[in-house]
Design a protein around this motif. Sequence first.
Motif, PDB file in Angstrom:
ATOM      1  N   ASP A 125      14.824   3.790   6.199  1.00  0.00           N
ATOM      2  CA  ASP A 125      15.028   2.936   7.374  1.00  0.00           C
ATOM      3  C   ASP A 125      14.976   1.464   7.019  1.00  0.00           C
ATOM      4  N   ASP A 126      14.761   1.138   5.748  1.00  0.00           N
ATOM      5  CA  ASP A 126      14.649  -0.267   5.367  1.00  0.00           C
ATOM      6  C   ASP A 126      15.241  -0.467   3.977  1.00  0.00           C
ATOM      7  N   ASP A 127      16.449  -0.979   3.923  1.00  0.00           N
ATOM      8  CA  ASP A 127      17.122  -1.192   2.639  1.00  0.00           C
ATOM      9  C   ASP A 127      16.394  -2.211   1.767  1.00  0.00           C
ATOM     10  N   HIS A 128      15.716  -3.183   2.376  1.00  0.00           N
ATOM     11  CA  HIS A 128      14.987  -4.180   1.590  1.00  0.00           C
ATOM     12  C   HIS A 128      13.908  -3.508   0.744  1.00  0.00           C
ATOM     13  N   ILE A 129      13.156  -2.618   1.362  1.00  0.00           N
ATOM     14  CA  ILE A 129      12.074  -1.944   0.650  1.00  0.00           C
ATOM     15  C   ILE A 129      12.636  -0.982  -0.384  1.00  0.00           C
ATOM     16  N   MET A 130      13.737  -0.305  -0.055  1.00  0.00           N
ATOM     17  CA  MET A 130      14.344   0.605  -1.019  1.00  0.00           C
ATOM     18  C   MET A 130      14.863  -0.173  -2.231  1.00  0.00           C
ATOM     19  N   ASN A 131      15.403  -1.361  -2.002  1.00  0.00           N
ATOM     20  CA  ASN A 131      15.843  -2.200  -3.118  1.00  0.00           C
ATOM     21  C   ASN A 131      14.653  -2.638  -3.964  1.00  0.00           C
ATOM     22  N   LEU A 132      13.554  -2.996  -3.304  1.00  0.00           N
ATOM     23  CA  LEU A 132      12.337  -3.366  -4.020  1.00  0.00           C
ATOM     24  C   LEU A 132      11.836  -2.190  -4.856  1.00  0.00           C
TER      25      LEU A 132
ATOM     26  N   GLN B  67       2.524  12.043   4.696  1.00  0.00           N
ATOM     27  CA  GLN B  67       3.071  10.852   4.041  1.00  0.00           C
ATOM     28  C   GLN B  67       4.251  10.273   4.826  1.00  0.00           C
ATOM     29  N   LEU B  68       5.091  11.135   5.364  1.00  0.00           N
ATOM     30  CA  LEU B  68       6.225  10.670   6.163  1.00  0.00           C
ATOM     31  C   LEU B  68       5.756   9.957   7.425  1.00  0.00           C
ATOM     32  N   ARG B  69       4.694  10.441   8.029  1.00  0.00           N
ATOM     33  CA  ARG B  69       4.139   9.785   9.213  1.00  0.00           C
ATOM     34  C   ARG B  69       3.683   8.366   8.860  1.00  0.00           C
ATOM     35  N   PHE B  70       3.011   8.237   7.733  1.00  0.00           N
ATOM     36  CA  PHE B  70       2.561   6.924   7.262  1.00  0.00           C
ATOM     37  C   PHE B  70       3.766   6.000   7.054  1.00  0.00           C
TER      38      PHE B  70
ATOM     39  N   ARG C  20       7.897   1.794   9.457  1.00  0.00           N
ATOM     40  CA  ARG C  20       9.351   1.673   9.641  1.00  0.00           C
ATOM     41  C   ARG C  20      10.101   1.649   8.310  1.00  0.00           C
ATOM     42  N   LEU C  21       9.567   2.407   7.342  1.00  0.00           N
ATOM     43  CA  LEU C  21      10.242   2.534   6.058  1.00  0.00           C
ATOM     44  C   LEU C  21      11.170   3.742   6.046  1.00  0.00           C
ATOM     45  N   VAL C  22      10.872   4.712   6.910  1.00  0.00           N
ATOM     46  CA  VAL C  22      11.732   5.879   7.081  1.00  0.00           C
ATOM     47  C   VAL C  22      11.931   6.126   8.576  1.00  0.00           C
ATOM     48  N   LYS C  23      12.986   6.844   8.887  1.00  0.00           N
ATOM     49  CA  LYS C  23      13.241   7.253  10.269  1.00  0.00           C
ATOM     50  C   LYS C  23      13.648   8.709  10.240  1.00  0.00           C
TER      51      LYS C  23
ATOM     52  N   LYS D 299       0.845  -1.202   0.000  1.00  0.00           N
ATOM     53  CA  LYS D 299       0.000   0.000   0.000  1.00  0.00           C
ATOM     54  C   LYS D 299       0.877   1.246   0.000  1.00  0.00           C
ATOM     55  N   ALA D 300       1.935   1.229   0.801  1.00  0.00           N
ATOM     56  CA  ALA D 300       2.856   2.374   0.840  1.00  0.00           C
ATOM     57  C   ALA D 300       3.497   2.607  -0.515  1.00  0.00           C
ATOM     58  N   LEU D 301       3.825   1.530  -1.201  1.00  0.00           N
ATOM     59  CA  LEU D 301       4.483   1.646  -2.501  1.00  0.00           C
ATOM     60  C   LEU D 301       3.501   1.855  -3.645  1.00  0.00           C
ATOM     61  N   SER D 302       2.214   1.875  -3.345  1.00  0.00           N
ATOM     62  CA  SER D 302       1.219   2.060  -4.399  1.00  0.00           C
ATOM     63  C   SER D 302       0.845   3.527  -4.615  1.00  0.00           C
ATOM     64  N   ASP D 303       1.337   4.405  -3.761  1.00  0.00           N
ATOM     65  CA  ASP D 303       0.982   5.824  -3.836  1.00  0.00           C
ATOM     66  C   ASP D 303       2.102   6.611  -4.518  1.00  0.00           C
TER      67      ASP D 303
END
Length: 104
Positions: free
Chosen positions: A87-94, A63-66, A71-74, A25-29
């Motif tokens: 905050d999550d290299d896995h998601i950034m790689n995705l 958006q940053l709060r979401f 835990r995708l950003v800090k 959902k986060a990556l769909s926006d």
Amino acid sequence: MTNTNEQSLNHLDEETLFVVSQTFKALSDPTRIRILNLLCCGEHSVNHIAETLDLSQSTVSHQLRFLKNLRLVKFRREGTTLYYTKDDDHIMNLLQQAIEHATH
């Protein structure tokens, strides 16, 4: 004999399903994708993100709060300014793989 990864994919618990669906959902926006893509390059203040992406500070903060709740950003605070970073290299790689896929 069943592969451990295959078995874990077939038996996802409710919490895992929820986290995975929220991540997608986060990556769909489009706005969140733009913010995450900018944060892939380093740390930025809310003001800088808003100016760079031509968004209101309110939109960026929302958006940053979401993203922070997932835990995708800090962030870190310096005086009254908040600086955000990934905050999550896995998601950034995705995300980067999805962008590369879309641009081929």
